[in-house]
Scaffold this motif. Structure first.
Motif, short mmCIF file in Angstrom:
data_model
loop_
_atom_site.label_atom_id
_atom_site.label_comp_id
_atom_site.label_asym_id
_atom_site.label_seq_id
_atom_site.Cartn_x
_atom_site.Cartn_y
_atom_site.Cartn_z
N LEU A 1 -0.19 5.46 0.22
CA LEU A 1 0.30 6.56 1.18
C LEU A 1 1.10 7.47 0.94
CD1 LEU A 1 0.19 3.71 3.88
CD2 LEU A 1 -1.76 5.21 3.40
N LEU B 1 0.86 -1.25 0.25
CA LEU B 1 0.06 0.06 0.09
C LEU B 1 0.84 1.30 -0.11
CD1 LEU B 1 -2.69 -1.01 2.55
CD2 LEU B 1 -2.94 -1.25 0.07
N LEU C 1 -6.01 0.22 5.04
CA LEU C 1 -5.30 1.30 4.60
C LEU C 1 -5.36 1.76 6.34
CD1 LEU C 1 -6.40 3.49 1.58
CD2 LEU C 1 -4.26 2.47 2.16
#
Length: 958
Positions: free
Chosen positions: A658, A654, A736
């Motif tokens: 980010l 991820l 997330l």
């Protein structure tokens, strides 16, 4: 020994001033847990949809909150509060369960009074344990672990509060009371102090508390130190509970003592409210078993056996010529007649009683065409089907049956007339005739036969009916044919034979017939593009030949009237009336606004209730209120979404989301990851792919067959895509969130049992066990006690467990997980994903229903049954006047009351055993709490028209 010491290190900020919020927790905890009756009352006042499972949501939210650093910056360490609460809670439960087990054992062998044998409620034990735990935590958060001066005498320690009553010290105590901090210290020093050393207690207490029978060397100088006050306070509360329980139960007082005044008032208040049931939650998991049972009943029994054949055979055996069990003429010689029609009742108690109360009134005064008119109660009540178990009680409240009538009585020979009445024509009370609906046929008509054909009273309405279909001869040449369509939307051959011969032998050429069926075939056939009821159509067109002035039905829970448009074509039916507003949930009217033809005759809509505009506006509630009305749907929806996203957990890569600097970059990366997850599901997943395929098939199948196959697939795919996209978006948002917490060192900083290990270290420092009491408890429980505490805290700290396992998977791969580890990980993910997904799945499904009902005119049943609207109730009152004209009034109540009270007029009216309830001026027991909301005061006319049988210019020739 003259010093006061505190067993807290200065580096730990506990106790603190911010912990006063715990006082609020005590008050709330007491309200919620002291009494199940109080809890039930509070839940009803707040929201009828709040359930016990909502505590689960509180559990996982609090488990997530204590990881946030903002609480620690305020001086609040939630880990201490939570861990201390959980420890005391589990200890209390284990201890009280052992106590109750011993108590029941003593009762079993006869050492306890037999009247005390009633087992305690598990819920009561859990509630008391919660109160004890919260109280201990609050006291500890305010007082800390204070020790007292050893030299202080027993009398001073335990009786210091009595000094408040000494005159010479009263002024100083009042001064301390004003200074709250000093008063708090006095309370803590007096009531929250450690248990003294062994030398302060007798021999038995030494062994129970300290584990010693004698002091070594004949001296107690080396006796263990004090026990932490948290244990003494907990023991005090447990002792109070045990003492109260033993005294109450062992003497049998709790079961033999007369009911207290408070309990008597509570019982009286309960009797002063009707036991009405709420609307049926049609969109609920509870109905899946019911649906299965109905499928078996309809397929196996109704499909192979028709109760109407049995009725025809019984009628033939009794008297084939007169057919007294199917034909009734007791009203035919009256000069005029009032009668009512209603259908589809029993869904909700409030709505059903509102209609029944209006039907039972001796008369109703309403505004009609700028004048106030009085409509007398009907001598005859016609019910168009779909009864339910809750249907009978509202009618009994509205108009009581005779005092001598027994509910369990079975009518063997009908009609069972009241004493002093020799024939049915002499009975002047209201009568009732009922036809079965599709719901009545789900059990093969067994319930209908038991409660209608084999009973003589529906509340205060007398029921002479013997079969499921009938013919009524009314005054001035009017007839009512009550047809039983069963589940085939048509009458059977025996029924057709009876009515066709009746038309030939008894119905005059100038007579007028009202056909009453349960389903409005003219609307449903138009909507579904079907052609049902061929026998009914044949009876109307080829036998009645224009004498059918009115067809009326229920099944659709609204009011609509269509009247024929004059033309040169023959008119077989002049008016078509639907009124299924007897108590069930509301159905839309705007879906059927385009209907305009039957038997080649043109029709136009003359009245609808609610109006087309209001109906369309009400449908908006599917978006705004679907979840509130159908909270049971959450359970199914959350599981479906989790299955769709199951194979995509965890998302380890991820960084690209980010680390993007721009908002557009974040969005692009976010939806790119969603697309990659979808491709992964199609190519590698088994569980999620199978779940997605089943959901797609279900979504397509769920679309009504009214539309073409192509449109059905398109609608189903769009519906499925909305759910799949929502599930994947929620999955990525949850990932997330966990990844962000891990990067900021809020999660995954320790192992699975981090909360327990942290608490044990704090426990050894802040709750010293110099007596060895805690170690002995662990020995007595064979290690079960610390194991229970350990796994309870691990189960509570779900975010940490989920984050630690996720980090291990991302570091070592999925293969590094054991089967047990995988179960723990996916279970912890489900606990949070379920909460996040339930409002979304309800929003998506509710939006789908709204779009379908308002734009495509689909799912009219599902879209409005989910709203469970109890308002918009109505019935139709007919009047055959002395001229032979049929006046028709449809009476409606826009808003149904929810609160009822005993009508003082009903209660004060003289009740004579020989008088039947229909002769009373105030026949109904309950009235609305607010007189302005009572149906008698809010009823209004929504439709009024007249049928004149003599005007047959546009009717097909006979």
């Amino acid at each position: 020994m003259e010093t006061v010491r505190t067993i807290f290190t200065q580096t730990y900020p506990y106790p603190h001033e911010h912990s006063r919020h715990a006082v609020i927790a005590v008050i709330v905890g007491c309200i919620f847990f002291i009494s199940s009756d109080n809890m039930h009352t509070l839940v009803q006042k707040l929201d009828s949809n709040v359930k016990w499972w909502s505590m689960y949501i509180g559990w996982i939210l609090v488990a997530a909150l204590y990881h946030l650093p903002s609480f620690q910056s305020m001086g609040v360490d939630m880990r201490m509060n939570l861990s201390l609460f959980l420890t005391i809670y589990v200890s209390s439960i284990l201890f009280l369960l052992v106590f109750h087990f011993i108590f029941i054992g003593l009762w079993y062998i006869g050492l306890v009074a037999h009247v005390a044998g009633r087992k305690p409620s598990i819920l009561t034990i859990l509630q008391n344990c919660a109160v004890i735990s919260v109280a201990c935590c609050v006291f500890y958060s305010h007082c800390g672990n204070l020790a007292i001066v050893r030299g202080e005498t027993y009398e001073r320690r335990h009786w210091g509060w009595l000094r408040f009553w000494n005159k010479e010290e009263r002024s100083s105590w009042l001064a301390k009371f004003v200074r709250m901090n000093e008063f708090k210290d006095q309370v803590c020093n007096s009531w929250f102090a450690p248990v003294g050393t062994a030398s302060d207690y007798p021999l038995l207490s030494k062994w129970v508390i300290y584990g010693k029978l004698t002091c070594s060397g004949g001296s107690c100088a080396e006796s263990p130190d004090e026990i932490s006050p948290i244990y003494s306070l907990w023991a005090t509360f447990i002792g109070l509970y045990i003492a109260n329980y033993v005294v109450g139960r062992s003497t049998g007082w709790a079961l033999t003592h007369p009911v207290s005044q408070k309990e008597s008032e509570k019982l009286k208040k309960k009797q002063m409210n009707p036991d009405f049931l709420d609307m049926v939650p049609w969109t609920s998991a509870d109905l899946f078993k019911t649906v299965f049972d109905l499928m078996v009943s309809v397929t196996v029994f109704v499909g192979r056996f028709d109760m109407r054949m049995m009725q025809a055979a019984m009628s033939t055996v009794e008297d084939a010529a007169k057919q007294d069990d199917l034909f009734y003429d007791q009203f035919s010689e009256k000069d005029e007649l009032w009668f009512d029609f209603m259908a589809d009742t029993g869904d909700g108690g409030n709505s059903s009683y509102s209609v029944a109360r209006l039907l039972a009134q001796p008369s109703i005064r309403v505004q009609c065409d700028d004048s106030l008119i009085t409509l007398p109660r009907g001598n005859l009540l016609l019910i168009g089907g779909d009864l339910a178990a809750v249907f009978f009680r509202p009618f009994e409240y509205a108009l009581q049956p005779p005092v001598w009538y027994k509910e369990e009585h079975v009518a063997v020979t009908k009609p069972e007339l009241p004493c002093g009445v020799s024939t049915l024509k002499q009975y002047d009370g209201p009568q009732c005739f009922v036809i079965p609906g599709n719901h009545d046929w789900f059990d093969g008509l067994q319930t209908f036969m038991r409660y209608i054909c084999h009973k003589s009273w529906l509340g205060g309405w007398f029921m002479p009916q013997k079969r499921s279909y009938f013919a009524l001869q009314l005054p001035k040449g009017w007839w009512v044919f009550g047809l039983d369509l069963a589940l085939h939307c048509d009458i059977d051959d025996y029924q057709f034979k009876f009515f066709s011969e009746l038309v030939k032998k008894k119905v005059g050429d100038n007579d007028s017939v009202i056909i009453m069926t349960h389903e409005p075939n003219w609307l449903l056939d138009w909507y579904w593009n079907l052609a049902t009821g061929k026998n009914v159509s044949y009876l109307i067109r080829d036998h009645l030949k224009g004498r059918c002035k009115l067809r009326m039905a229920g099944d659709l829970h609204h009011y609509m009237r269509h009247s024929y448009v004059p033309s040169e074509k023959p008119v077989y039916v002049q008016h078509l009336l639907v009124n299924g507003c007897g108590g069930a949930f509301l159905h839309p009217t705007h879906v059927f606004s385009s209907f305009n033809n039957l038997y080649g005759t043109s029709y136009e809509s003359k009245a609808s209730y609610p109006s087309f505009e209001d109906s369309s506006r009400i449908a908006l509630g599917n978006i705004l209120k679907f979840r509130k009305k159908n909270w049971q749907f959450d359970f199914i929806g959350g599981i479906i979404y989790f299955i769709l996203a199951f194979s995509m957990f965890p998302q380890c890569k991820l960084d690209h989301i980010l680390q993007d600097d721009t908002f557009s970059g974040h969005l692009k990366s976010f939806f790119g990851t969603i697309y990659d997850a979808f491709i992964y599901m199609l190519g590698h997943s088994y569980v999620s792919s199978a779940g997605a395929f089943l959901l797609l098939v279900t979504a397509i199948t769920f679309v009504p067959s009214k539309v073409s196959r192509k449109r059905k697939v398109i609608i189903g795919v769009l519906h499925f895509s909305a759910h799949l996209a929502s599930a994947l978006i929620l999955m990525l948002l949850l990932e997330l969130g966990v990844e962000t917490c891990i990067r900021h060192k809020l999660l995954a900083t320790s192992g699975y049992h981090t909360l327990y290990e942290w608490y044990r270290s704090v426990e050894s420092e802040h709750f010293p066990d110099r007596t060895g009491l805690r170690a002995r408890i662990e020995q007595w429980t064979f290690g079960l006690y610390p194991a229970c505490i350990k796994y309870l805290m691990s189960a509570f700290d779900v975010p940490e467990v989920m984050a630690v396992t996720r980090s291990n998977i991302c570091k070592n791969g999925m293969d590094s997980l054991t089967r047990g580890g995988a179960v723990i990980y996916y279970a912890s993910v489900f606990l949070y994903f379920w909460v996040f997904s339930t409002p979304i799945v309800s929003l998506v499904f509710g939006s789908y229903l709204y779009v379908c009902i308002n734009w495509l005119h689909l799912h009219f049943d599902e879209a409005f049954s989910s709203l469970r609207i109890a308002n918009y109730k109505s019935f139709t009152r007919f009047h055959i006047n002395s001229k032979g004209d049929l006046e028709i009034f449809t009476l409606a109540v826009d808003k149904v009351p929810k609160a009822w009270k005993v009508d003082p007029c009903w209660e004060g009216e003289t009740k004579l055993a020989q008088n039947l309830s229909y002769r009373r001026r105030f026949p109904s027991k309950w009235r609305s709490v607010s007189s302005q909301q009572d149906p008698v005061n809010t009823v209004r006319i929504v439709d009024h028209f007249v049928i004149q049988p003599t005007l047959n210019a546009d009717v097909a020739p006979i």
